[in-house]
Design an enzyme around this catalytic site. Structure first.
Site, PDB file in Angstrom:
ATOM      1  N   ARG A  43     141.942  63.670  20.670  1.00 11.72           N
ATOM      2  CA  ARG A  43     141.865  65.059  20.216  1.00 11.72           C
ATOM      3  C   ARG A  43     141.174  65.866  21.307  1.00 11.72           C
ATOM      4  NH1 ARG A  43     140.112  61.891  15.751  1.00 11.72           N
ATOM      5  NH2 ARG A  43     141.477  62.044  13.921  1.00 11.72           N
ATOM      6  N   LYS A  46     136.640  62.264  14.020  1.00 11.88           N
ATOM      7  CA  LYS A  46     136.317  62.928  12.762  1.00 11.88           C
ATOM      8  C   LYS A  46     135.482  62.018  11.873  1.00 11.88           C
ATOM      9  CE  LYS A  46     140.209  66.154  12.401  1.00 11.88           C
ATOM     10  NZ  LYS A  46     141.354  66.590  11.586  1.00 11.88           N
ATOM     11  N   HIS A  91     147.106  69.278  21.436  1.00 15.18           N
ATOM     12  CA  HIS A  91     147.472  68.341  20.366  1.00 15.18           C
ATOM     13  C   HIS A  91     148.901  67.818  20.534  1.00 15.18           C
ATOM     14  CE1 HIS A  91     145.035  66.951  17.064  1.00 15.18           C
ATOM     15  NE2 HIS A  91     146.069  66.918  16.258  1.00 15.18           N
ATOM     16  N   ARG A  95     148.872  64.575  22.142  1.00 16.27           N
ATOM     17  CA  ARG A  95     148.475  63.541  21.175  1.00 16.27           C
ATOM     18  C   ARG A  95     149.688  63.114  20.347  1.00 16.27           C
ATOM     19  NH1 ARG A  95     144.071  61.534  18.071  1.00 16.27           N
ATOM     20  NH2 ARG A  95     144.239  61.786  15.814  1.00 16.27           N
ATOM     21  N   HIS A 108     142.927  57.757  12.626  1.00 15.03           N
ATOM     22  CA  HIS A 108     143.263  58.282  11.301  1.00 15.03           C
ATOM     23  C   HIS A 108     142.615  57.397  10.231  1.00 15.03           C
ATOM     24  CE1 HIS A 108     147.217  60.298  12.846  1.00 15.03           C
ATOM     25  NE2 HIS A 108     146.153  61.061  13.051  1.00 15.03           N
ATOM     26  N   TYR A 153     154.613  60.350  12.151  1.00 16.47           N
ATOM     27  CA  TYR A 153     155.238  60.033  13.428  1.00 16.47           C
ATOM     28  C   TYR A 153     156.466  59.157  13.260  1.00 16.47           C
ATOM     29  CZ  TYR A 153     151.029  62.110  15.250  1.00 16.47           C
ATOM     30  OH  TYR A 153     150.025  62.999  15.510  1.00 16.47           O
TER      31      TYR A 153
END
Length: 295
Positions: free
Chosen positions: A146, A170, A241, A244, A267, A276
């Protein structure tokens, strides 16, 4: 101006729940808009029922806010009023009967491998900033970082002799990511030849610096990517992004396991990674339509 209850709630989600600064900022923007609405309507939190909420959401819709934006607002208000109810600050929760609008499925933009090659070929390798740009692009595409993770990378996070780097994503979750040889070579070139020239006599732990010798910002990376994409002649809405997304899509198309991609991207929920697979299926359909004689 947000209320004291809203300010208390924002402190709770940042300190006790460990949400990222960007997430807290998004909640603050939503609550500020709601507080402004209540002030216009001359209502307090005790006056809020589901009709007040519906009026507010309809006002957002009339102002042209997207469904995804309204859905986020519903999520923000649902969590905020659940907090107020739990703390005994309101008698009832007006969000219990409110449903968010359905989100349209949005597949992120992805570059083809040929477009990635064109983008990576843009930086001028005879200049200090060109070498920095090359290393930055190669690292983004090699790792799927990110942009917030990229700009916060420090020298201590690199373990290039092992082909690895570590980052905090995150939810303050640390993960270890492998780095390819090409990206390692350009990182070493940048650290040896360019970064000292940018740094001059200043001090900074962050890896990537701007032309003033200070850590490059998220906005700085965003603007840089826009400029390089334009120079590459790529006519897509590309952001940091996008690299990514391209990283994840390309390794999936080449046979990577979905769980591995989930770990690489950081994630927490594999359903986030599954988008994806839809992109890859879309690519299969495109190839079929292009090459099958009876498509």
């Amino acid at each position: 101006m947000i209320s004291s209850d809203m300010a208390d709630y924002l402190r709770v989600i940042q300190v006790e729940r460990g949400l990222s600064q960007n997430t807290v900022k998004a909640y603050q923007q939503d609550l500020t808009a709601f507080a402004r609405f209540l002030e216009e309507q001359k209502k307090s939190k005790d006056d809020v029922d589901h009709l007040v909420i519906l009026t507010f959401l309809n006002q957002l819709r009339a102002a042209g806010r997207a469904n995804s934006s309204i859905a986020r607002m519903v999520t923000t208000l649902r969590k905020y009023f659940a907090y107020l109810k739990k703390e005994g600050l309101v008698a009832h929760d007006p969000m219990q009967t409110i449903k968010p609008p359905k989100k349209a499925q949005h597949l992120p933009a992805v570059l083809t491998i040929e477009e990635v090659d064109r983008l990576l070929a843009v930086p001028d390798l005879t200049t200090t900033l060109g070498i920095r740009n090359k290393a930055l692009l190669e690292l983004l595409y090699a790792t799927g970082l990110r942009v917030s993770e990229l700009v916060n990378l420090t020298l201590d996070d690199l373990h290039l002799d092992l082909g690895l780097l570590q980052t905090i994503g995150k939810g303050d979750k640390e993960r270890i990511i492998p780095v390819g040889e090409v990206a390692i070579d350009w990182l070493n070139t940048y650290l040896r030849d360019s970064r000292p020239k940018l740094l001059k006599k200043q001090k900074a732990d962050q890896i990537f610096l701007n032309d003033h010798g200070r850590p490059i910002s998220r906005q700085g990376v965003w603007l840089l990517i826009k400029q390089l994409v334009a120079q590459a002649g790529i006519h897509k809405d590309v952001s940091p992004h996008t690299l990514r997304h391209s990283f994840a899509t390309h390794i999936l198309e080449n046979g990577a396991d979905l769980r591995v991609v989930q770990e690489l991207l950081g994630h927490s929920d594999i359903s986030t990674t599954q988008i994806y697979t839809h992109i890859s299926k879309g690519r299969l359909t495109q190839v079929y339509d292009q090459f099958h004689p009876r498509a």
